[in-house]
Structure formats: structure tokens, C-alpha cells
Scaffold this motif. Structure first.
Motif, PDB file in Angstrom:
ATOM      1  N   ASN A 397       0.937  34.452  45.999  1.00 58.42           N
ATOM      2  CA  ASN A 397       1.039  33.891  45.465  1.00 58.42           C
ATOM      3  C   ASN A 397       1.244  32.621  45.850  1.00 58.42           C
ATOM      4  OD1 ASN A 397       1.645  35.975  43.722  1.00 58.42           O
ATOM      5  ND2 ASN A 397       3.570  36.877  45.619  1.00 58.42           N
ATOM      6  N   LYS A 398       0.408  31.457  46.831  1.00 55.72           N
ATOM      7  CA  LYS A 398       0.920  30.275  47.011  1.00 55.72           C
ATOM      8  C   LYS A 398      -0.856  30.150  47.661  1.00 55.72           C
ATOM      9  CE  LYS A 398       2.028  29.805  50.709  1.00 55.72           C
ATOM     10  NZ  LYS A 398       3.319  30.081  52.051  1.00 55.72           N
ATOM     11  N   ALA A 399      -1.221  29.055  46.521  1.00 58.63           N
ATOM     12  CA  ALA A 399      -2.259  27.826  47.130  1.00 58.63           C
ATOM     13  C   ALA A 399      -2.155  26.597  47.244  1.00 58.63           C
ATOM     14  CB  ALA A 399      -3.722  27.872  45.665  1.00 58.63           C
ATOM     15  N   GLN A 400      -3.097  25.935  49.098  1.00 61.43           N
ATOM     16  CA  GLN A 400      -3.027  24.921  49.344  1.00 61.43           C
ATOM     17  C   GLN A 400      -3.838  24.358  49.845  1.00 61.43           C
ATOM     18  OE1 GLN A 400       1.398  25.678  52.537  1.00 61.43           O
ATOM     19  NE2 GLN A 400      -0.533  26.537  52.418  1.00 61.43           N
ATOM     20  N   TYR A 401      -4.456  23.629  50.793  1.00 57.62           N
ATOM     21  CA  TYR A 401      -5.216  22.798  51.077  1.00 57.62           C
ATOM     22  C   TYR A 401      -4.942  23.092  52.837  1.00 57.62           C
ATOM     23  CZ  TYR A 401      -5.219  20.518  46.713  1.00 57.62           C
ATOM     24  OH  TYR A 401      -5.369  19.885  45.397  1.00 57.62           O
ATOM     25  N   HIS A 402      -5.882  24.219  52.916  1.00 57.76           N
ATOM     26  CA  HIS A 402      -5.674  25.046  54.116  1.00 57.76           C
ATOM     27  C   HIS A 402      -6.476  24.122  55.505  1.00 57.76           C
ATOM     28  CE1 HIS A 402      -3.791  28.788  52.210  1.00 57.76           C
ATOM     29  NE2 HIS A 402      -3.193  28.359  52.722  1.00 57.76           N
ATOM     30  N   THR A 403      -6.179  23.859  56.173  1.00 57.91           N
ATOM     31  CA  THR A 403      -6.542  23.106  57.350  1.00 57.91           C
ATOM     32  C   THR A 403      -8.189  24.746  58.163  1.00 57.91           C
ATOM     33  OG1 THR A 403      -4.361  22.300  58.224  1.00 57.91           O
ATOM     34  CG2 THR A 403      -6.596  22.051  59.883  1.00 57.91           C
ATOM     35  N   TYR A 404      -7.678  25.563  57.760  1.00 58.87           N
ATOM     36  CA  TYR A 404      -8.175  26.007  59.019  1.00 58.87           C
ATOM     37  C   TYR A 404     -10.103  26.380  57.517  1.00 58.87           C
ATOM     38  CZ  TYR A 404     -10.753  31.242  59.524  1.00 58.87           C
ATOM     39  OH  TYR A 404     -11.426  31.920  59.803  1.00 58.87           O
ATOM     40  N   THR A 405      -9.135  26.243  56.497  1.00 56.16           N
ATOM     41  CA  THR A 405     -10.827  26.014  55.481  1.00 56.16           C
ATOM     42  C   THR A 405     -11.083  25.175  55.441  1.00 56.16           C
ATOM     43  OG1 THR A 405      -9.189  27.425  53.811  1.00 56.16           O
ATOM     44  CG2 THR A 405     -10.745  26.251  52.830  1.00 56.16           C
ATOM     45  N   TYR A 406     -10.727  23.628  55.619  1.00 56.94           N
ATOM     46  CA  TYR A 406     -11.540  22.544  55.739  1.00 56.94           C
ATOM     47  C   TYR A 406     -12.024  22.312  57.128  1.00 56.94           C
ATOM     48  CZ  TYR A 406      -9.751  20.559  51.553  1.00 56.94           C
ATOM     49  OH  TYR A 406      -9.321  20.408  50.679  1.00 56.94           O
ATOM     50  N   LEU A 463       3.810  25.685  61.034  1.00 53.62           N
ATOM     51  CA  LEU A 463       1.387  25.375  61.396  1.00 53.62           C
ATOM     52  C   LEU A 463       1.720  27.162  62.105  1.00 53.62           C
ATOM     53  CD1 LEU A 463       3.328  24.071  64.725  1.00 53.62           C
ATOM     54  CD2 LEU A 463       3.085  22.908  63.078  1.00 53.62           C
ATOM     55  N   ASP A 464      -0.069  27.064  62.161  1.00 55.10           N
ATOM     56  CA  ASP A 464      -1.066  28.403  61.877  1.00 55.10           C
ATOM     57  C   ASP A 464      -1.327  28.661  63.005  1.00 55.10           C
ATOM     58  OD1 ASP A 464      -2.356  30.266  60.469  1.00 55.10           O
ATOM     59  OD2 ASP A 464      -1.678  29.655  58.975  1.00 55.10           O
ATOM     60  N   ALA A 465      -1.017  29.686  63.656  1.00 55.21           N
ATOM     61  CA  ALA A 465      -1.931  30.507  64.539  1.00 55.21           C
ATOM     62  C   ALA A 465      -3.555  29.939  64.132  1.00 55.21           C
ATOM     63  CB  ALA A 465      -1.933  32.309  64.944  1.00 55.21           C
ATOM     64  N   SER A 466      -4.243  30.202  63.339  1.00 50.12           N
ATOM     65  CA  SER A 466      -5.432  29.724  62.747  1.00 50.12           C
ATOM     66  C   SER A 466      -5.942  28.186  63.295  1.00 50.12           C
ATOM     67  CB  SER A 466      -5.457  30.125  61.595  1.00 50.12           C
ATOM     68  OG  SER A 466      -5.509  29.510  60.590  1.00 50.12           O
ATOM     69  N   THR A 467      -4.889  27.371  63.792  1.00 48.49           N
ATOM     70  CA  THR A 467      -5.758  26.156  63.600  1.00 48.49           C
ATOM     71  C   THR A 467      -6.368  25.976  65.446  1.00 48.49           C
ATOM     72  OG1 THR A 467      -3.418  25.130  64.199  1.00 48.49           O
ATOM     73  CG2 THR A 467      -4.038  25.025  61.614  1.00 48.49           C
ATOM     74  N   LEU A 468      -5.809  26.981  66.281  1.00 46.70           N
ATOM     75  CA  LEU A 468      -6.488  27.011  67.461  1.00 46.70           C
ATOM     76  C   LEU A 468      -7.815  26.981  67.599  1.00 46.70           C
ATOM     77  CD1 LEU A 468      -4.138  30.117  68.887  1.00 46.70           C
ATOM     78  CD2 LEU A 468      -4.366  27.801  69.553  1.00 46.70           C
ATOM     79  N   HIS A 469      -8.280  27.141  66.120  1.00 44.90           N
ATOM     80  CA  HIS A 469     -10.368  26.899  66.144  1.00 44.90           C
ATOM     81  C   HIS A 469     -10.674  25.561  65.866  1.00 44.90           C
ATOM     82  CE1 HIS A 469     -10.711  30.810  66.649  1.00 44.90           C
ATOM     83  NE2 HIS A 469      -9.791  31.435  64.666  1.00 44.90           N
ATOM     84  N   LEU A 470      -9.435  25.018  65.973  1.00 50.56           N
ATOM     85  CA  LEU A 470      -9.660  23.206  66.028  1.00 50.56           C
ATOM     86  C   LEU A 470     -10.812  23.292  67.459  1.00 50.56           C
ATOM     87  CD1 LEU A 470      -6.949  21.560  63.844  1.00 50.56           C
ATOM     88  CD2 LEU A 470      -9.205  21.359  63.549  1.00 50.56           C
ATOM     89  N   ILE A 471      -9.770  23.551  68.542  1.00 49.49           N
ATOM     90  CA  ILE A 471      -9.913  23.647  70.061  1.00 49.49           C
ATOM     91  C   ILE A 471     -11.591  24.114  70.346  1.00 49.49           C
ATOM     92  CG2 ILE A 471      -9.062  23.977  72.390  1.00 49.49           C
ATOM     93  CD1 ILE A 471      -5.905  23.605  71.205  1.00 49.49           C
ATOM     94  N   THR A 472     -11.293  25.383  70.023  1.00 44.86           N
ATOM     95  CA  THR A 472     -12.734  26.831  69.971  1.00 44.86           C
ATOM     96  C   THR A 472     -13.396  26.499  69.566  1.00 44.86           C
ATOM     97  OG1 THR A 472     -11.537  28.092  68.668  1.00 44.86           O
ATOM     98  CG2 THR A 472     -10.357  28.470  70.211  1.00 44.86           C
ATOM     99  N   MET A 473     -13.684  25.855  68.105  1.00 45.83           N
ATOM    100  CA  MET A 473     -15.023  25.341  67.938  1.00 45.83           C
ATOM    101  C   MET A 473     -15.548  23.923  67.719  1.00 45.83           C
ATOM    102  SD  MET A 473     -14.572  27.698  63.833  1.00 45.83           S
ATOM    103  CE  MET A 473     -16.003  27.115  63.540  1.00 45.83           C
ATOM    104  N   GLY A 474     -14.935  23.194  68.482  1.00 50.20           N
ATOM    105  CA  GLY A 474     -15.080  22.234  69.039  1.00 50.20           C
ATOM    106  C   GLY A 474     -14.729  21.340  68.320  1.00 50.20           C
ATOM    107  N   TYR A 475     -13.853  21.068  66.959  1.00 51.45           N
ATOM    108  CA  TYR A 475     -13.691  20.085  66.124  1.00 51.45           C
ATOM    109  C   TYR A 475     -13.466  18.743  66.926  1.00 51.45           C
ATOM    110  CZ  TYR A 475     -11.251  17.654  63.174  1.00 51.45           C
ATOM    111  OH  TYR A 475     -10.562  16.147  61.933  1.00 51.45           O
TER     112      TYR A 475
END
Length: 600
Positions: A397-406, A463-475
Motif C-alpha cells: 500500500n505504498k509507492a516510493q522512489y526506492h534507492t534499491y530500484t535506482y 533505513l533499508d538493508a538493501s542499500t548495502l548493495h551500494l557497497i557490494t555492487m560498487g556504486y
């Protein structure tokens, strides 16, 4: 830890079906003829309506030991009573035969006495239509046929049929065999066929394990996870499901009960990485074909998940079943998340296509059709980049501009950029460059400069654990101050003392999450390794690997209070997380390969 809840059953399968077998020998979950079909045994979700297939002694106070034959998916359950001891060996036949894999809808049970004079009772009571139909029994010369299901089901055996029909105990003084078949019956020699199939299946799995490329870092854990992942691939189409079960609650009475017997596009990158890390090419190719068949089918918006045959319609229904432990409703089949908008899927698929161009094991013919698909996916990113979505966790029931999506817009565009350069396609290169830059701009809008952290979405403090991928994917460069600051902030907000990780802590459609999501903790391990905190990565991995059941199988969720297992089980996502974390650690530091998008 001794009182924690664990799932006390094992899993067998042959890439055509999967079965869950409890420590008391009962088959508590088995769906025929497909992963996503109705169960024929489903006491996991209702002990009264779920049927039963067990080999039990007269005594209730027996001891049970369950284990896999080493480096296989062949499961042994040993039952010990005062009268004696016996073993039930369960397996799903799988081996190479006549230039193809033999993987019938056949479950084989070998019952052998080990000591003393054990007595047993074989009970076989299948059901249909999720427990709402009881088949009619028809007795043959050496089999019992169960009529009224979609196809004929037959139990072929050298056990007395009278004892089975009457549910009588009998003295087990010699080895007996049970063949449960769906569709084509087993009409060959019972003993010889069972022993030949057992030996061939053991040899198949051991050969498969030997063909993997696995380092010596917790090798036994990685092997078991690889075997679990392999079983969850529906070989006929190449789809890999999230889990074989439905409606095992994320926590008791939470109503967070979902059907996971489908293929999620969000898992593409992680699953691809896992197979690549163990050097398994055949499964990669099958998975590629499944994904490209869906993505090339039309130019409509892609869904977050699909059925194993690629069908898009996955209607969610609530069944009249008691639920796990007979008191955890609702029981859901289907999954309403197929209707959600999750825009990361385009980047996920683009990332999955990169090896076709970066890995020389693929020949030109296999790259030919993908060029059209790559440009189409880039255009989808362009079309959707300015809109909010439901995100990785499928908020209803919620739509956002998700960091993980970007992040996946960014990574998918990076993959397309490299492919475009390979193809010398200037139009693709220009569009990919433009989209990668725009994606990064959106990601930066989610940065909280005061706390030094990227939030779950633009405009929210959560905060969201999925943003850990900003590190692991090299962003984020792994040695940068921002990567270390981001990781520290996530640790302080989402990590437990044991190294477990919450997906997020804020309220969602069902309240505040009560359990941690296991794969997030493995993402954390990868992030630790990336930023050079290798000792912490190793110690955290060691802690996490203990949150398995007696067979090394991992659940979806883990309680931070007592380490209990919850959620669907086993969860391929969790096993993929273990495999990728082990691979990351074994390489000591984050070393870019063709699946890394680190800025260079």
C-alpha cells in the motif's frame, strides 16, 4: 539456542518435484506434478486435511536421526526404539540416461532394518485439491492406485498391501521398497530398480558436486547450499523458485504468510552470481533462457514474479486450512505481488545478460537475439525512471522512489553500456550513459548528509538493508569514507548483536517486522569484506551459518530474540546469500569481475 524453533525436516528433489520429509519419516509437503501444483501431502499446513505418507513404529517415544548421504540430495532417517532400529532412505531419481536427464515424478523409499526386531506401519494417504479431495483406492497385484487426481498416482511396493490398507504393524526383518509415482507407473523389478536408481542418483549428485568450483572456506556449507539451489530449478523451463513451500509464517501469528513457489525477477542478479561463483554453466544457460523467453514475449511492463512456465497471472487465494502448526492462518496460494510495480526488474535482467557478452563460453549465435532485448530493457528504464514503485520488499500500500530500484537502474545501464561498447552500438552506448547518470542523480537524492547514510527512498528517514548493495555492487568505492559511513549507520540501526539484519524497522502494511531477513545478514558480510573489515566478515559468517536446521538448511527469516527459524523453507534466497558471502570472503577483498560495476 536449544529452545529455538527449527524446521525439523529435510528436502529431496530432482528438478521436477520437491518433497519435505520430517524427522518422523512423514512426507509433510509434496506437490505434484509441478512445484506450484496442489500438494498431495500437505500436513505441514494442516495435519487433518494434509494427508500422510509415513513409516512409523508402534512406540511414540522413538529417537530419530536424519542426515544426507555425503554430497547428495539423498536423505536418510533412522528411527530407534526399544524393539530395534531401522532406516528410511528417501530420494528423487535423477541421473543421465539415453542422452538426457532422467527425472521422473517418482519418489522412492527404501526401508531397511539395522538392529533388533523393529516393527513398522506404512501409511499412505494422499489428498488432492489442497486437502479438499480424498482419492479412491484401487488395489492391484503389487500396487495401490489412487484415483481421481489429475493423473494416476500409484504406490508400487513389496510390502504387504493388506498391511498398508489396514494400517497394520509388521515385523521389518528384510529390506522393503516403496515407489510412489505420478502419471507413468513403475512396472519393473522393485528391488533391482530401487537399488540401481539409488546408486545412479548418488553418483549423479556426487559428480555434480565435483564439477563445482568451490574454495575451502566453509566448503561443506557452500556445497549443501549449492545442492539446495540446484533442486529448486525447474529444469523443464529453467525457472528457479524462491522456495517450495507456501504460508510458513515470517513469525508466529504474524499473518505474513506468502506463497513462494514462483520465480522472482529480483533474485536474478544474486542467483546468477551464485551459479557463476561455483562455475556451473548449465544452470546459468537454463535460467537465461527462462528470463529471455519472458522478456522477449512482449513489450509490456515486466512483473516482479512469474510462474515456472512463464505465465503472468498468479491469483492469490486464501484456503480453508489451519496453517503451520495448525494455528497460523491464513494459508495463501498464488501471490498478489505479481500485480506490483517493481522497476528494478529491468536492471536485474540487464545485469543477467552481461555474461553473454563478457564470458567467452557464449558464442555469437547466443548473443544475436539479446541485442533487441537489451535495447528494449533500456527503454523500459527510461520510461519508468521518474515513477515510484513498490520496491524490493513489495510494500502493498505504498509507492516510493526506492534507492534499491535506482541502484539497479544504474547497474543495468552500466551493463548495457559495456555491451553497447562490445557491439559498437553508439545508440545503445548513448542511452545507457544517459540513464546511468540519471540513476546516480536519483540515488544521491536519498543521501542523508547529516547521518552519512543513504535512506530507503527519497524523502524518507527510514533505513533499508538493501542499500548495502551500494557497497557490494560498487556504486560506492569500497575504500571511500562514504561507504564506511553508510555501513556504520546501517549497523547501528538494523543489525542485532549476533550479526543478524532487519530488512527495515519501520511499520509496513502488517505492522513492525518481528524477525530478521537472513539474506540481509549475508549481504552485510559481503559489505564488511568489501570495506576491508575481513575479520568481522568471517566471524559474522560463522555465526550466521549456525542458524540452520539439523541438515544445514536455511530459512527465510530468523528471530533476533532466540535464533528461531521462520518463513518459507528452505529459502533459496538465503542459501544464495551464503554462497555469495563465502565467495566474497574467499577472494579476501572485493576484486571486480564481469559481474561487478565498480567505477573504474
Amino acid at each position: 539456542m536449544d529452545k529455538r524453533h527449527t524446521y525439523d525436516f529435510g528436502l529431496i528433489g530432482n528438478c521436477a518435484y520437491l518433497a519435505h520429509i520430517a524427522k518422523n519419516t512423514n512426507i509433510v509437503w509434496l506437490c505434484f506434478p509441478r512445484f506450484d501444483s496442489s500438494f498431495v501431502f500437505g500436513s505441514l499446513l494442516d495435519s487433518k486435511k494434509g494427508g500422510e505418507f509415513s513409516v512409523l513404529p508402534p512406540q511414540d517415544n522413538f529417537e530419530s536421526t536424519q542426515y544426507y548421504i555425503e554430497n547428495t540430495n539423498v536423505l536418510c532417517t533412522e528411527i530407534a526404539t526399544e524393539e530395534g532400529k531401522y532406516r528410511v532412505t528417501d530420494f528423487a531419481p535423477r541421473f543421465y540416461h539415453f542422452d538426457r536427464y532422467y527425472r521422473p515424478l517418482m519418489l522412492v523409499r527404501k526401508i531397511e532394518p539395522l538392529s533388533g526386531s523393529p516393527r513398522v506401519k506404512v501409511k499412505c494417504k494422499p489428498v488432492g485439491n489442497y486437502g479438499n479431495f480424498t482419492p479412491e483406492n484401487h488395489r492391484g497385484s503389487n500396487h495401490i492406485e489412487y484415483l481421481g487426481l489429475e493423473k494416476k498416482m500409484r504406490l508400487t511396493t513389496d510390502v504387504s498391501l493388506t498391511f498398508i490398507e489396514d494400517e497394520s504393524y509388521f515385523l521389518l526383518n528384510e529390506t522393503k521398497y516403496l515407489f510412489l509415482t505420478y502419471g507413468s507407473p513403475m512396472e519393473a523389478s522393485i528391488k533391482d530398480t530401487a537399488e540401481t536408481f539409488l546408486n545412479n542418483t548418488i553418483q549423479y549428485w556426487r559428480k555434480w558436486v565435483k564439477s563445482t568450483s568451490i574454495s575451502d572456506f566453509y566448503q561443506n556449507k557452500v556445497i549443501r547450499s549449492a545442492l539446495v539451489l540446484k533442486m529448486h530449478q525447474y529444469e523443464d523451463t529453467g525457472a528457479i523458485i524462491a522456495s517450495a513451500t507456501s504460508s510458513l509464517p515470517e513469525s508466529p501469528q504474524s499473518t505474513r504468510n506468502w506463497d513462494y513457489r514462483y520465480c522472482w525477477m529480483r533474485d536474478t542478479y544474486y542467483t546468477l552470481n551464485a551459479f557463476n561463483n561455483i562455475g556451473h554453466f548449465e544452470e546459468l544457460e537454463l535460467y537465461f533462457k527462462y528470463i529471455t523467453n519472458i522478456a522477449l514475449r512482449d513489450d509490456k511492463r515486466l512483473q516482479p514474479l512469474y510462474k515456472i512456465n512463464g505465465d503472468a497471472f498468479i491469483e492469490e487465494k486464501i484456503l480453508d486450512l489451519a496453517g503451520y502448526q495448525n494455528n497460523n492462518p491464513p494459508v495463501r496460494v498464488g501471490n498478489q505481488a505479481y500485480e506490483h510495480i517493481q522497476n528494478d526488474v529491468y536492471g536485474q535482467i540487464l545485469v543477467s545478460l552481461l555474461p553473454i557478452y563478457a564470458d567467452n563460453r557464449f558464442v555469437f549465435e547466443e548473443r544475436h537475439e539479446s541485442k533487441i532485448l537489451i535495447f528494449r530493457l533500456l527503454q523500459k528504464i527510461e520510461e519508468t525512471i521518474d515513477e515510484p514503485d513498490a520496491g524490493l520488499w513489495e510494500f502493498r500500500n505504498k509507492a516510493q522512489y526506492h534507492t534499491y530500484t535506482y541502484l539497479f537502474h544504474w547497474a543495468g545501464s552500466a551493463a548495457a553500456l559495456r555491451i553497447g561498447k562490445f557491439l559498437k552500438d553508439e545508440k545503445m552506448v548513448n542511452l545507457a550513459t544517459q540513464l546511468q547518470k540519471k540513476s546516480a542523480e536519483y540515488i544521491e537524492k536519498a543521501y542523508d548528509d547529516t547521518r552519512g547514510v543513504y535512506t530507503q527512498a527519497i524523502g524518507t528517514p527510514n533505513l533499508d538493508a538493501s542499500t548495502l548493495h551500494l557497497i557490494t555492487m560498487g556504486y560506492l568505492k569500497s575504500d571511500s569514507k562514504r561507504a564506511k559511513s553508510h555501513l556504520l549507520a546501517l549497523e547501528q540501526d538494523l543489525k542485532t548483536p549476533e550479526g543478524l539484519f532487519y530488512r527495515y524497522k519501520h511499520q509496513d502494511d502488517f505492522g513492525e517486522p518481528e524477525t530478521t531477513f537472513l539474506i540481509c545478514a549475508f549481504w552485510y558480510v559481503e559489505a564488511l569484506a568489501c570495506v576491508g573489515r575481513l575479520d568481522e566478515a568471517i566471524s559474522t559468517f560463522e555465526k550466521l551459518s549456525r542458524y540452520s536446521n539439523h541438515l544445514g538448511l536455511l530459512s527465510e527469516d530468523v528471530s533476533a530474540k532466540d535464533g528461531s527459524q521462520w518463513g518459507n523453507f528452505p529459502q533459496t534466497y538465503s542459501h544464495v546469500g551464503l554462497m555469495n558471502a563465502a565467495a566474497r570472503i574467499s577472494k579476501k577483498l572485493d576484486k571486480p569481475n564481469f559481474l561487478s560495476f565498480e567505477k573504474r
